[in-house]
Design a protein around this motif. Structure first.
Motif, short mmCIF file in Angstrom:
data_model
loop_
_atom_site.label_atom_id
_atom_site.label_comp_id
_atom_site.label_asym_id
_atom_site.label_seq_id
_atom_site.Cartn_x
_atom_site.Cartn_y
_atom_site.Cartn_z
N GLN A 237 0.80 -1.22 0.00
CA GLN A 237 0.00 0.00 0.00
C GLN A 237 0.83 1.27 0.00
N VAL A 238 1.85 1.33 0.85
CA VAL A 238 2.62 2.57 1.01
C VAL A 238 3.39 2.90 -0.27
N SER A 239 4.06 1.90 -0.84
CA SER A 239 4.81 2.13 -2.09
C SER A 239 3.89 2.56 -3.21
N MET A 240 2.75 1.91 -3.28
CA MET A 240 1.79 2.24 -4.32
C MET A 240 1.25 3.65 -4.13
N PHE A 241 0.99 4.03 -2.89
CA PHE A 241 0.48 5.38 -2.59
C PHE A 241 1.45 6.45 -3.07
N PHE B 222 -4.34 7.91 -2.18
CA PHE B 222 -4.64 7.13 -0.97
C PHE B 222 -5.73 6.10 -1.26
N LEU B 223 -6.78 6.53 -1.95
CA LEU B 223 -7.87 5.60 -2.26
C LEU B 223 -7.39 4.47 -3.17
N TYR C 192 3.94 6.20 -5.22
CA TYR C 192 4.13 6.17 -6.68
C TYR C 192 2.96 6.84 -7.40
N ILE C 193 1.74 6.51 -6.98
CA ILE C 193 0.56 7.05 -7.65
C ILE C 193 0.43 8.54 -7.40
N ALA C 194 0.68 8.98 -6.16
CA ALA C 194 0.59 10.40 -5.85
C ALA C 194 1.56 11.20 -6.71
N THR C 195 2.79 10.70 -6.81
CA THR C 195 3.80 11.38 -7.64
C THR C 195 3.39 11.40 -9.10
N ASN C 196 2.88 10.28 -9.58
CA ASN C 196 2.46 10.18 -10.98
C ASN C 196 1.28 11.10 -11.27
N ASN C 197 0.30 11.14 -10.37
CA ASN C 197 -0.86 12.00 -10.57
C ASN C 197 -0.47 13.47 -10.64
N ILE C 198 0.41 13.87 -9.72
CA ILE C 198 0.87 15.27 -9.72
C ILE C 198 1.65 15.58 -10.99
#
Length: 289
Positions: A124-128, A244-245, A130-136
């Motif tokens: 979960q943490v790694s995915m969070f 996060f979701l 990675y996704i947050a960085t990618n979305n931004i």
């Protein structure tokens, strides 16, 4: 301290008038400077400034550029529909957009009875993160591309919309349409809304160059860049919540339908309220009677 500062300024004014070169005048001036800095250094302004940004400043900027955000939504929606239509009439389209590796992996997950297993592939943490960085990164690319007189933003919207349209059609073609909505759009509602609003910010930036109005083009660009950046700053918490979701919630693809629908509906209602309804109400309240 404020009262002492007022008395001190009066004394300083008198001293400067009648004894401009006196050491007492220099002393009073230094003392007044220190008290002034003491007052304004301790002024509790930062927290109220942050509250004002989210409560008033950002919604008013959103309201000012509702038209650009609407254009971004229309462009994104039309390109998504076009992609879904193309995927329906060309079997190779989905693989051409999403890549053979992703499609093969998803088909393998479907065969295993876990079509959304991709959301469980990492912790979960790694995915969070990675996704947050990618979305931004994706959303800021959509915004910054506005420097190319809006054409760059439209291209970025096209790129992301085609991926979404092909991706969503793929699951409908596999008979997983409703399930994909209940799972993917748990985070997708905030994520796609952010990209669309970032597209609006990019159009604001590009249009400030194309249509400066009565302002000088540079002044128009400065204003468009400042307002567009405010919109992007306002999206950062939404990027983080979407990440996060996706990292912590979407992986539970077998959660009760009511819970999934509630999260999805809550996200959608928030976006509509904060970015559409609330700015309109705030503008009406601010109008003089």
């Amino acid at each position: 301290m404020a009262g002492q500062f007022t008395d001190l300024v009066n004394d300083l004014g008198y001293s400067k008038t009648f004894y401009p070169h006196s050491k007492v005048t220099a002393y009073l001036n230094g003392l007044a400077s220190r008290i002034y800095l003491g007052i304004y250094r301790n002024k509790k302004e930062e927290s109220s400034r942050i509250v004002r940004f989210w409560k008033t400043e950002l919604p008013m900027v959103v309201r000012r550029y509702h038209r650009e955000i609407l254009y971004s939504f229309i462009i994104f929606f039309l390109f998504s529909v076009m992609a879904a239509f193309s995927a329906a009439h060309d079997e190779t389209f989905v693989r051409g957009v999403l890549g053979d590796q992703y499609v093969d992996m998803t088909e393998d997950n479907i065969a295993k009875g876990d079509p959304f297993g991709v959301y469980k592939s990492e912790d979960q943490v790694s995915m969070f993160f990675y996704i947050a960085t990618n979305n931004i990164e994706v959303s800021f690319m959509v915004f910054i591309a506005g420097f190319l007189v809006s054409i760059g933003t439209i291209w970025q919207l096209f790129h992301n919309a085609v991926m979404l349209g092909a991706f969503q059609y793929y699951f409908f073609a596999k008979g997983l349409g409703l399930q994909s909505i209940l799972v993917i759009w748990i985070h997708g509602t905030l994520e796609i809304s952010s990209i669309i609003i970032a597209g609006g910010a990019g159009l604001v930036l590009g249009n400030s160059v194309l249509f400066p109005g009565t302002r000088k083009r540079l002044d128009s660009l400065k204003r468009g860049g400042k307002d567009g950046l405010k919109l992007m700053i306002g999206l950062v918490p939404i990027f983080i919540m979407a990440a996060f979701l996706e990292g912590f919630v979407t992986r539970y693809s077998r959660m009760p339908v009511a819970l999934s629908a509630s999260i999805l509906a809550g996200s959608l209602l928030f976006v509509i309220w904060y970015f559409v309804v609330y700015p309109i109400r705030l503008e009406k309240k601010s109008r003089p009677l």
